[in-house]
Design a protein around this motif. Structure first.
Motif, PDB file in Angstrom:
ATOM      1  N   ASP A  68     -44.782  11.707 -11.979  1.00  0.00           N
ATOM      2  CA  ASP A  68     -45.653  12.232 -13.038  1.00  0.00           C
ATOM      3  C   ASP A  68     -45.298  13.672 -13.379  1.00  0.00           C
ATOM      4  O   ASP A  68     -45.249  14.051 -14.551  1.00  0.00           O
ATOM      5  CB  ASP A  68     -47.123  12.138 -12.625  1.00  0.00           C
ATOM      6  CG  ASP A  68     -47.588  10.700 -12.449  1.00  0.00           C
ATOM      7  OD1 ASP A  68     -46.878   9.768 -12.865  1.00  0.00           O
ATOM      8  OD2 ASP A  68     -48.680  10.516 -11.867  1.00  0.00           O
ATOM      9  N   THR A  69     -45.028  14.482 -12.352  1.00  0.00           N
ATOM     10  CA  THR A  69     -44.628  15.874 -12.571  1.00  0.00           C
ATOM     11  C   THR A  69     -43.314  15.928 -13.359  1.00  0.00           C
ATOM     12  O   THR A  69     -43.165  16.741 -14.276  1.00  0.00           O
ATOM     13  CB  THR A  69     -44.482  16.614 -11.229  1.00  0.00           C
ATOM     14  OG1 THR A  69     -45.761  16.598 -10.583  1.00  0.00           O
ATOM     15  CG2 THR A  69     -44.030  18.045 -11.430  1.00  0.00           C
ATOM     16  N   GLU A  74     -39.855  19.511 -18.879  1.00  0.00           N
ATOM     17  CA  GLU A  74     -38.996  19.599 -20.059  1.00  0.00           C
ATOM     18  C   GLU A  74     -38.013  18.435 -20.152  1.00  0.00           C
ATOM     19  O   GLU A  74     -37.529  18.122 -21.241  1.00  0.00           O
ATOM     20  CB  GLU A  74     -38.231  20.927 -20.056  1.00  0.00           C
ATOM     21  CG  GLU A  74     -39.109  22.122 -20.297  1.00  0.00           C
ATOM     22  CD  GLU A  74     -38.327  23.429 -20.276  1.00  0.00           C
ATOM     23  OE1 GLU A  74     -37.080  23.399 -20.341  1.00  0.00           O
ATOM     24  OE2 GLU A  74     -38.976  24.488 -20.190  1.00  0.00           O
ATOM     25  N   ASP A  75     -37.711  17.781 -19.027  1.00  0.00           N
ATOM     26  CA  ASP A  75     -36.804  16.630 -19.061  1.00  0.00           C
ATOM     27  C   ASP A  75     -37.365  15.486 -19.914  1.00  0.00           C
ATOM     28  O   ASP A  75     -36.605  14.711 -20.495  1.00  0.00           O
ATOM     29  CB  ASP A  75     -36.561  16.080 -17.644  1.00  0.00           C
ATOM     30  CG  ASP A  75     -35.600  16.932 -16.839  1.00  0.00           C
ATOM     31  OD1 ASP A  75     -34.905  17.786 -17.423  1.00  0.00           O
ATOM     32  OD2 ASP A  75     -35.551  16.727 -15.609  1.00  0.00           O
ATOM     33  N   PHE A  76     -38.695  15.375 -19.962  1.00  0.00           N
ATOM     34  CA  PHE A  76     -39.318  14.283 -20.715  1.00  0.00           C
ATOM     35  C   PHE A  76     -40.299  14.816 -21.757  1.00  0.00           C
ATOM     36  O   PHE A  76     -39.885  15.274 -22.804  1.00  0.00           O
ATOM     37  CB  PHE A  76     -40.003  13.290 -19.752  1.00  0.00           C
ATOM     38  CG  PHE A  76     -39.034  12.433 -18.993  1.00  0.00           C
ATOM     39  CD1 PHE A  76     -38.494  11.287 -19.555  1.00  0.00           C
ATOM     40  CD2 PHE A  76     -38.634  12.784 -17.709  1.00  0.00           C
ATOM     41  CE1 PHE A  76     -37.582  10.496 -18.866  1.00  0.00           C
ATOM     42  CE2 PHE A  76     -37.732  12.002 -17.002  1.00  0.00           C
ATOM     43  CZ  PHE A  76     -37.202  10.859 -17.590  1.00  0.00           C
ATOM     44  N   PHE A  77     -41.598  14.791 -21.477  1.00  0.00           N
ATOM     45  CA  PHE A  77     -42.609  15.106 -22.487  1.00  0.00           C
ATOM     46  C   PHE A  77     -42.780  16.594 -22.775  1.00  0.00           C
ATOM     47  O   PHE A  77     -43.321  16.949 -23.811  1.00  0.00           O
ATOM     48  CB  PHE A  77     -43.967  14.511 -22.091  1.00  0.00           C
ATOM     49  CG  PHE A  77     -44.019  13.013 -22.211  1.00  0.00           C
ATOM     50  CD1 PHE A  77     -44.185  12.401 -23.441  1.00  0.00           C
ATOM     51  CD2 PHE A  77     -43.895  12.217 -21.086  1.00  0.00           C
ATOM     52  CE1 PHE A  77     -44.229  11.021 -23.557  1.00  0.00           C
ATOM     53  CE2 PHE A  77     -43.946  10.834 -21.188  1.00  0.00           C
ATOM     54  CZ  PHE A  77     -44.108  10.240 -22.419  1.00  0.00           C
ATOM     55  N   ASP A  78     -42.364  17.470 -21.867  1.00  0.00           N
ATOM     56  CA  ASP A  78     -42.511  18.920 -22.038  1.00  0.00           C
ATOM     57  C   ASP A  78     -43.970  19.268 -22.367  1.00  0.00           C
ATOM     58  O   ASP A  78     -44.284  19.847 -23.398  1.00  0.00           O
ATOM     59  CB  ASP A  78     -41.566  19.417 -23.141  1.00  0.00           C
ATOM     60  CG  ASP A  78     -41.478  20.928 -23.202  1.00  0.00           C
ATOM     61  OD1 ASP A  78     -41.964  21.610 -22.274  1.00  0.00           O
ATOM     62  OD2 ASP A  78     -40.921  21.438 -24.196  1.00  0.00           O
ATOM     63  N   ALA A  79     -44.854  18.894 -21.446  1.00  0.00           N
ATOM     64  CA  ALA A  79     -46.296  19.059 -21.648  1.00  0.00           C
ATOM     65  C   ALA A  79     -46.709  20.495 -21.931  1.00  0.00           C
ATOM     66  O   ALA A  79     -47.667  20.726 -22.669  1.00  0.00           O
ATOM     67  CB  ALA A  79     -47.059  18.520 -20.445  1.00  0.00           C
ATOM     68  N   GLY A 148     -36.813  12.409 -28.549  1.00  0.00           N
ATOM     69  CA  GLY A 148     -36.342  13.568 -27.813  1.00  0.00           C
ATOM     70  C   GLY A 148     -36.493  13.470 -26.303  1.00  0.00           C
ATOM     71  O   GLY A 148     -36.275  14.457 -25.602  1.00  0.00           O
ATOM     72  N   LEU A 149     -36.858  12.314 -25.788  1.00  0.00           N
ATOM     73  CA  LEU A 149     -36.939  12.112 -24.346  1.00  0.00           C
ATOM     74  C   LEU A 149     -35.592  11.551 -23.899  1.00  0.00           C
ATOM     75  O   LEU A 149     -35.428  10.346 -23.707  1.00  0.00           O
ATOM     76  CB  LEU A 149     -38.089  11.165 -23.990  1.00  0.00           C
ATOM     77  CG  LEU A 149     -39.495  11.784 -24.043  1.00  0.00           C
ATOM     78  CD1 LEU A 149     -39.949  11.988 -25.469  1.00  0.00           C
ATOM     79  CD2 LEU A 149     -40.476  10.918 -23.312  1.00  0.00           C
ATOM     80  N   THR A 150     -34.618  12.432 -23.792  1.00  0.00           N
ATOM     81  CA  THR A 150     -33.227  11.999 -23.639  1.00  0.00           C
ATOM     82  C   THR A 150     -32.692  12.131 -22.226  1.00  0.00           C
ATOM     83  O   THR A 150     -31.511  11.867 -21.995  1.00  0.00           O
ATOM     84  CB  THR A 150     -32.323  12.810 -24.591  1.00  0.00           C
ATOM     85  OG1 THR A 150     -32.491  14.202 -24.310  1.00  0.00           O
ATOM     86  CG2 THR A 150     -32.667  12.519 -26.051  1.00  0.00           C
ATOM     87  N   TRP A 151     -33.524  12.550 -21.267  1.00  0.00           N
ATOM     88  CA  TRP A 151     -33.044  12.688 -19.890  1.00  0.00           C
ATOM     89  C   TRP A 151     -32.415  11.376 -19.437  1.00  0.00           C
ATOM     90  O   TRP A 151     -32.954  10.298 -19.671  1.00  0.00           O
ATOM     91  CB  TRP A 151     -34.197  13.064 -18.956  1.00  0.00           C
ATOM     92  CG  TRP A 151     -33.775  13.233 -17.525  1.00  0.00           C
ATOM     93  CD1 TRP A 151     -33.299  14.370 -16.948  1.00  0.00           C
ATOM     94  CD2 TRP A 151     -33.792  12.245 -16.495  1.00  0.00           C
ATOM     95  NE1 TRP A 151     -33.012  14.154 -15.612  1.00  0.00           N
ATOM     96  CE2 TRP A 151     -33.314  12.842 -15.317  1.00  0.00           C
ATOM     97  CE3 TRP A 151     -34.158  10.897 -16.450  1.00  0.00           C
ATOM     98  CZ2 TRP A 151     -33.195  12.170 -14.110  1.00  0.00           C
ATOM     99  CZ3 TRP A 151     -34.037  10.213 -15.259  1.00  0.00           C
ATOM    100  CH2 TRP A 151     -33.562  10.850 -14.098  1.00  0.00           C
ATOM    101  N   ASP A 152     -31.268  11.482 -18.824  1.00  0.00           N
ATOM    102  CA  ASP A 152     -30.553  10.300 -18.339  1.00  0.00           C
ATOM    103  C   ASP A 152     -29.960  10.586 -16.979  1.00  0.00           C
ATOM    104  O   ASP A 152     -29.555  11.703 -16.690  1.00  0.00           O
ATOM    105  CB  ASP A 152     -29.398   9.927 -19.281  1.00  0.00           C
ATOM    106  CG  ASP A 152     -29.777   8.877 -20.287  1.00  0.00           C
ATOM    107  OD1 ASP A 152     -30.594   8.005 -19.968  1.00  0.00           O
ATOM    108  OD2 ASP A 152     -29.249   8.935 -21.410  1.00  0.00           O
ATOM    109  N   ALA A 153     -29.891   9.574 -16.197  1.00  0.00           N
ATOM    110  CA  ALA A 153     -29.159   9.632 -14.931  1.00  0.00           C
ATOM    111  C   ALA A 153     -28.540   8.263 -14.730  1.00  0.00           C
ATOM    112  O   ALA A 153     -29.045   7.253 -15.230  1.00  0.00           O
ATOM    113  CB  ALA A 153     -30.093   9.975 -13.776  1.00  0.00           C
ATOM    114  N   VAL A 162     -33.307   4.982 -16.109  1.00  0.00           N
ATOM    115  CA  VAL A 162     -34.490   4.758 -16.948  1.00  0.00           C
ATOM    116  C   VAL A 162     -34.037   4.177 -18.281  1.00  0.00           C
ATOM    117  O   VAL A 162     -33.196   4.762 -18.963  1.00  0.00           O
ATOM    118  CB  VAL A 162     -35.264   6.073 -17.199  1.00  0.00           C
ATOM    119  CG1 VAL A 162     -36.490   5.820 -18.065  1.00  0.00           C
ATOM    120  CG2 VAL A 162     -35.670   6.731 -15.889  1.00  0.00           C
ATOM    121  N   SER A 163     -34.628   3.054 -18.665  1.00  0.00           N
ATOM    122  CA  SER A 163     -34.226   2.428 -19.933  1.00  0.00           C
ATOM    123  C   SER A 163     -34.680   3.257 -21.129  1.00  0.00           C
ATOM    124  O   SER A 163     -35.596   4.075 -21.028  1.00  0.00           O
ATOM    125  CB  SER A 163     -34.795   1.015 -20.033  1.00  0.00           C
ATOM    126  OG  SER A 163     -36.201   1.057 -20.200  1.00  0.00           O
TER     127      SER A 163
END
Length: 178
Positions: A68-69, A74-79, A148-153, A162-163
């Protein structure tokens, strides 16, 4: 015709998303703080003049504090900079009795895109306390990367962690405001 306002009954509603992890399992997340406001002509949802959904990013939960953190970062939602997700419906298109397509604009992380979701209307009833309530199931799919949720590994074996596809599911009960 009279304008009727509706608001979400959070005790009888839920907003979820599902995403593939390592492409072998599905992780479910949900928002604990959200709002839905609808304005209709009389009680006819096919003539809704306003449909607005908002969710507080800080209320995201996947039942895993570390994940959740990460989702709030910033990697995802940038709350910290984009604390709210917002959907504004602009067309409720009835397909057949009880099913519809809801067209609108979804804004995540400051990126707004047109989105269409499937809606199943379950009816309107008066509850034991005299409140008029309407029930809906909403389902859809979006691309997280489009917002814009473009984090990838990638794993050592080359699997995506993550799909891109995110499945949306909501059970919404609205309460008529008098």
């Amino acid at each position: 015709m009279a304008k009727v306002k509706w608001t979400v009954d959070p005790a009888h509603s839920e907003v979820q998303f599902k995403v593939k992890h390592l492409m072998i399992t599905t992780v479910t997340g949900f928002f604990t703080s959200y709002n839905v406001e609808v304005e209709t002509e009389d009680e006819d949802f096919t003539k809704a003049s306003s449909i607005v959904f908002t969710a507080d990013v800080d209320s995201i939960s996947t039942n895993n504090e570390q994940r959740d953190t990460h989702l709030k970062s910033e990697d995802f939602f940038d709350a910290a900079n984009h604390g709210q997700i917002k959907f504004v419906g602009n067309k409720y298109e009835e397909i057949s009795d009880g099913t519809a397509k809801l067209h609108g604009e979804l804004n995540i992380r400051g990126v707004a895109k047109p989105v269409t979701v499937n809606v199943e209307y379950h009816g309107t009833v008066v509850d034991p306390y005299g409140q008029t309530k309407a029930g809906f199931t909403i389902e859809g799919k979006i691309s997280r990367k489009a917002f814009g949720l473009t984090w990838d590994a990638v794993t050592e074996a080359g699997s995506v962690v993550v799909s891109d596809d995110i499945r949306l599911h909501a059970e919404i009960q609205l309460v008529k405001q008098n």
